[in-house]
Enzyme design. Structure first.
Site, PDB file in Angstrom:
ATOM      1  NE  ARG A  81      -4.202  -1.814   1.745  1.00 51.54           N
ATOM      2  CZ  ARG A  81      -5.289  -1.862   2.488  1.00 51.54           C
ATOM      3  NH1 ARG A  81      -5.448  -1.008   3.477  1.00 51.54           N
ATOM      4  NH2 ARG A  81      -6.221  -2.748   2.254  1.00 51.54           N
ATOM      5  CG  ASP A 137     -14.260   6.844   6.974  1.00 51.69           C
ATOM      6  OD1 ASP A 137     -14.918   5.772   7.010  1.00 51.69           O
ATOM      7  OD2 ASP A 137     -13.015   6.860   6.893  1.00 51.69           O
TER       8      ASP A 137
HETATM    9  C1  LIG Z   1     -14.382  -1.593   6.611  1.00 53.76           C
HETATM   10  S1  LIG Z   1     -14.963   0.081   6.606  1.00 53.76           S
HETATM   11  C2  LIG Z   1     -16.579  -0.134   7.298  1.00 53.76           C
HETATM   12  C3  LIG Z   1     -17.630   0.634   6.542  1.00 53.76           C
HETATM   13  C4  LIG Z   1     -19.080   0.438   7.032  1.00 53.76           C
HETATM   14  N1  LIG Z   1     -19.223   0.859   8.403  1.00 53.76           N
HETATM   15  C5  LIG Z   1     -19.516  -0.987   6.863  1.00 53.76           C
HETATM   16  O1  LIG Z   1     -19.627  -1.739   7.833  1.00 53.76           O
HETATM   17  O2  LIG Z   1     -19.747  -1.389   5.719  1.00 53.76           O
HETATM   18  C6  LIG Z   1     -14.053   0.813   7.967  1.00 53.76           C
HETATM   19  C7  LIG Z   1     -13.992   2.337   7.913  1.00 53.76           C
HETATM   20  O3  LIG Z   1     -13.498   2.836   9.158  1.00 53.76           O
HETATM   21  C8  LIG Z   1     -12.705   3.971   8.902  1.00 53.76           C
HETATM   22  N2  LIG Z   1     -11.776   4.226  10.026  1.00 53.76           N
HETATM   23  C9  LIG Z   1     -10.685   3.512  10.384  1.00 53.76           C
HETATM   24  N3  LIG Z   1     -10.053   4.094  11.425  1.00 53.76           N
HETATM   25  C10 LIG Z   1     -10.787   5.183  11.746  1.00 53.76           C
HETATM   26  C11 LIG Z   1     -10.649   6.208  12.737  1.00 53.76           C
HETATM   27  N4  LIG Z   1      -9.633   6.214  13.611  1.00 53.76           N
HETATM   28  N5  LIG Z   1     -11.576   7.198  12.775  1.00 53.76           N
HETATM   29  C12 LIG Z   1     -12.611   7.196  11.891  1.00 53.76           C
HETATM   30  N6  LIG Z   1     -12.789   6.269  10.926  1.00 53.76           N
HETATM   31  C13 LIG Z   1     -11.883   5.273  10.852  1.00 53.76           C
HETATM   32  C14 LIG Z   1     -11.980   3.610   7.619  1.00 53.76           C
HETATM   33  O4  LIG Z   1     -11.497   4.754   6.924  1.00 53.76           O
HETATM   34  C15 LIG Z   1     -13.052   2.841   6.840  1.00 53.76           C
HETATM   35  O5  LIG Z   1     -13.719   3.658   5.914  1.00 53.76           O
END
Ligand SMILES: C[S@@+](CC[C@H](N)C(=O)[O-])C[C@H]1O[C@@H](n2cnc3c(N)ncnc32)[C@H](O)[C@@H]1O
Length: 280
Positions: free
Chosen positions: A35, A140
């Site tokens: 990445r 996010d």
């Molecule tokens: C796998 S996705 C889940 C999306 C949705 N909630 C679902 O279940 O389909 C995880 C998301 O969490 C966000 N994320 C990770 N660390 C984070 C943080 N410290 N603060 C806010 N968002 C975060 C990532 O950018 C990503 O878009």
């Protein structure tokens, strides 16, 4: 790019953990390598240590932003884990619809499919005349996914399996160079407030919500981070409010003040004030 040394991996791991809570466990070296390789090449950097230094030295925060965009996993989809939307439709929204404003937060909303599914489900229940009582916040940490969420453009195959009528009611079909894409209609996009928010940072300024979705986000955090975060989410829930997590997650092994309802569904006890803690 060469393989990572143990020290380089440790450095990137510490930086990711401190900045956005990501718990990069050993074994993720290849993922980190893959990445970050392109960005390192663009910057003309030969080692990950140099890259970590570049991120730390960048006072604008832009390089850290790129690192976050590169390392977060954003997999999502419309109507993902449909049990939650059935619950919303059948048990959560009907009693709330009889009250005033309904506040729902999609924390870790990725490219927007989750908050839009919440919105369309709520529109089905509330009807066009009362959808204005819904305040929907979607946050996010990644600006890259938030841009996509706000644009609301998706490949039309992503709508497969959605309830009949949704495609027509909520989406426009792309034409010409947008053939094969659909876009959430502007009046529906405008009903979601998208905002950048790092869950590791203070969010006590937010109002209290009746429902918080934080699905498939905490899997990337370690237990102490999860425990602190769940306590802060609990504080942002109204008494009796719902807390929904991914079905592959659980609050086992962390202390929290929520009642277990069923897998991936918790509630703040009715009559509870600020976040209480109790053993899970
Ligand atoms: C796998 S996705 C889940 C999306 C949705 N909630 C679902 O279940 O389909 C995880 C998301 O969490 C966000 N994320 C990770 N660390 C984070 C943080 N410290 N603060 C806010 N968002 C975060 C990532 O950018 C990503 O878009």
């Amino acid at each position: 790019m060469q393989g990572l040394t143990e020290r380089e991996f440790r450095e990137i791991r510490e930086l990711a953990y401190r900045s956005f809570g990501l718990d990069l466990r050993p074994g993720k070296e290849a993922l980190v390598n893959a990445r970050l390789a392109r960005r390192m090449q663009e910057l003309g950097l030969g080692s990950l240590s140099e890259y970590v230094e570049a991120v730390k030295a960048d006072r604008t925060g832009e390089e850290l932003e790129r690192l976050i965009n590169a390392l977060t996993t954003n997999h999502t989809g419309f109507l993902r884990e449909p049990q939650h939307f059935a619950l919303l439709r059948e048990a959560v929204l009907p009693p709330l619809a009889r009250r005033g404003t309904i506040r729902i937060w999609s924390a870790g909303c990725s490219t927007g499919e989750e908050p839009y599914t919440i919105l369309f489900t709520a529109a089905d229940v509330l009807g066009a005349e009362r959808i204005g009582t819904l305040q929907l916040l979607a946050t996010d940490i990644s600006t890259r996914v938030l841009e996509k969420a706000q644009a609301g453009i998706y490949a039309k195959e992503r709508l497969e399996g959605l309830p009949p009528g949704w495609a027509q009611r909520y989406f426009q079909r792309g034409e010409g160079r947008w053939e094969g894409s659909v876009r959430v209609k502007p009046e529906w996009r405008a009903r979601v407030e998208f905002r950048r928010l790092n869950l590791m940072e203070d969010f006590s300024f937010l109002p209290r919500f009746q429902v918080i979705f934080c699905r498939n986000v905490m899997i990337y955090f370690d237990k102490p981070t999860q425990e602190r975060l769940v306590g802060r989410f609990t504080d942002r829930l109204e008494a009796g409010g719902w807390f929904l997590i991914g079905h592959s997650e659980g609050l086992m092994g962390i202390r929290h003040g929520l009642d277990y309802v069923r897998p991936a569904v918790y509630r703040k006890p009715a009559g509870a004030g600020a976040a209480g803690r109790r053993g899970a």
